[in-house]
Write an enzyme that holds these catalytic residues in place. Structure first.
Site, PDB file in Angstrom:
ATOM      1  N   GLY A 148     -28.672 -30.585 -34.678  1.00  0.00           N
ATOM      2  CA  GLY A 148     -28.643 -31.557 -35.738  1.00  0.00           C
ATOM      3  C   GLY A 148     -27.250 -31.794 -36.299  1.00  0.00           C
ATOM      4  O   GLY A 148     -26.145 -31.417 -35.418  1.00  0.00           O
ATOM      5  N   LEU A 149     -27.229 -32.082 -37.440  1.00  0.00           N
ATOM      6  CA  LEU A 149     -25.903 -32.296 -38.249  1.00  0.00           C
ATOM      7  C   LEU A 149     -25.135 -33.367 -37.562  1.00  0.00           C
ATOM      8  O   LEU A 149     -23.815 -33.099 -37.306  1.00  0.00           O
ATOM      9  CB  LEU A 149     -25.134 -30.945 -38.359  1.00  0.00           C
ATOM     10  CG  LEU A 149     -25.970 -29.961 -39.163  1.00  0.00           C
ATOM     11  CD1 LEU A 149     -25.110 -28.690 -39.212  1.00  0.00           C
ATOM     12  CD2 LEU A 149     -26.296 -30.495 -40.755  1.00  0.00           C
ATOM     13  N   CYS A 150     -25.604 -34.297 -36.818  1.00  0.00           N
ATOM     14  CA  CYS A 150     -25.036 -35.466 -36.252  1.00  0.00           C
ATOM     15  C   CYS A 150     -25.551 -36.703 -36.645  1.00  0.00           C
ATOM     16  O   CYS A 150     -25.480 -37.714 -35.922  1.00  0.00           O
ATOM     17  CB  CYS A 150     -24.882 -35.049 -34.658  1.00  0.00           C
ATOM     18  SG  CYS A 150     -26.536 -34.970 -34.136  1.00  0.00           S
ATOM     19  N   GLY A 151     -25.594 -36.917 -38.023  1.00  0.00           N
ATOM     20  CA  GLY A 151     -26.075 -38.113 -38.417  1.00  0.00           C
ATOM     21  C   GLY A 151     -27.472 -38.678 -37.909  1.00  0.00           C
ATOM     22  O   GLY A 151     -28.449 -37.693 -37.834  1.00  0.00           O
TER      23      GLY A 151
ATOM     24  N   PHE B 258     -27.836 -39.771 -35.112  1.00  0.00           N
ATOM     25  CA  PHE B 258     -27.798 -39.743 -33.467  1.00  0.00           C
ATOM     26  C   PHE B 258     -29.117 -39.244 -32.924  1.00  0.00           C
ATOM     27  O   PHE B 258     -29.605 -40.243 -32.144  1.00  0.00           O
ATOM     28  CB  PHE B 258     -26.902 -38.569 -33.143  1.00  0.00           C
ATOM     29  CG  PHE B 258     -26.616 -38.570 -31.685  1.00  0.00           C
ATOM     30  CD1 PHE B 258     -25.822 -39.094 -30.891  1.00  0.00           C
ATOM     31  CD2 PHE B 258     -27.410 -37.647 -30.956  1.00  0.00           C
ATOM     32  CE1 PHE B 258     -25.634 -39.126 -29.578  1.00  0.00           C
ATOM     33  CE2 PHE B 258     -27.259 -37.490 -29.527  1.00  0.00           C
ATOM     34  CZ  PHE B 258     -26.416 -38.120 -28.822  1.00  0.00           C
TER      35      PHE B 258
END
Length: 292
Positions: free
Chosen positions: A86-89, A91
């Site tokens: 995760g940690l990709c908005g 996406f």
């Protein structure tokens, strides 16, 4: 009401988070450069082999080759390409939302059966926990993305299509446009959607000499084209993921900086109020001693 110690601890925690997000942004930026170069180099090959296949395609090929044959669709294979982390908005969320929309509007509304092939841990976790018909899943692919995986996945989809396990294959992925823009694409993989040259002017005729014959070259290019397209899908998604993560971490770092500024302001106000209160208590005590 928060004490000065609580505010100070929170400032310390936000600063630690800011260092992490800043480091993750730098890592994503470095990986984005490599993945961006990879997709830019892969696009011309994938486009050229598809165009060459279109030049060689005739009406007989559509009728004779099973990979082109548009049969009645009863079952659909949906390949959903997400990230492993995760940690990709938004996406992963956007891809999963689009996959849900496609299943609802294009498959279930037509009373068709379907099976999912999940590339990426996020898609696999989401669909498995909700009892979707996940045929197969692939986790950890993007940590060391290799062309051999695109070959294996392509072979599995081709075999399933030829064996009649499904009549149509669709791939849902994020296409890399720029660092700040990714486009969700729903692309038909099988049967092969090839643009013919029927719309070209009939005054210009090509008279090529093929070695070996045209059909042999055509049959040789079909699997290569499918593997090249699958490799492009994976590279597009990989580059889009790093771009989304870099943007998300940049926003997180900026937000952390603003939060630290706000907390410092609050800390100074609370500290000033505490000092003023102590001074008032001292003055009040001194006046009380004088009056007594």
């Amino acid at each position: 009401m928060a004490t000065l110690r609580d505010i100070k601890q929170r400032i310390k925690g936000v600063k630690s988070t800011q260092q992490i997000t800043k480091a993750m942004k730098m890592v994503a930026a470095a990986k984005l450069r490599r993945s961006q170069d990879a997709i830019i180099n892969a696009r011309p090959y994938a486009r050229k082999i598809q165009n060459l296949l279109s030049e060689l395609t005739t009406e007989n090929d559509f009728n004779s080759n099973p990979l082109f044959f548009q049969r009645q669709v009863k079952s659909v294979a949906v390949v959903v390409v997400t990230a492993d982390r995760g940690l990709c908005g938004a996406f992963n969320t956007n891809i999963i939302r689009e996959a849900n929309r496609y299943i609802e509007e294009e498959i279930l509304s037509e009373n068709l059966s379907y099976s999912l092939f999940c590339v990426g841990k996020k898609g696999k976790d989401y669909f498995s926990k909700r009892n979707f018909p996940v045929e197969d899943s692939y986790v950890g692919v993007f940590s060391s993305l290799d062309y051999s995986f695109a070959q294996r996945l392509s072979d599995k989809l081709i075999n399933g299509f030829l064996n009649g396990n499904f009549d149509k294959v669709v791939v849902i992925f994020n296409e890399f446009k720029s660092i700040i823009q990714q486009k969700i694409v729903v692309e038909q993989y099988l049967p092969i959607p090839v643009k013919t040259t029927a719309g070209k002017s009939s005054n210009v005729e090509t008279n090529y000499i093929y070695e070996p014959d045209r059909k042999s070259i055509f049959d040789f290019l079909i699997p290569k084209n499918l593997k090249a397209q699958m490799w492009r899908f994976l590279l597009e998604s990989n580059a889009a993921e790093f771009a989304a993560r870099m943007t998300a971490m940049d926003n997180a770092t900026t937000n952390a900086k603003e939060l630290i500024r706000t907390l410092n302001l609050k800390y100074n106000k609370e500290r000033q109020a505490s000092i003023t209160k102590e001074i008032l208590e001292i003055v009040s005590g001194a006046n009380a001693l004088k009056s007594s």
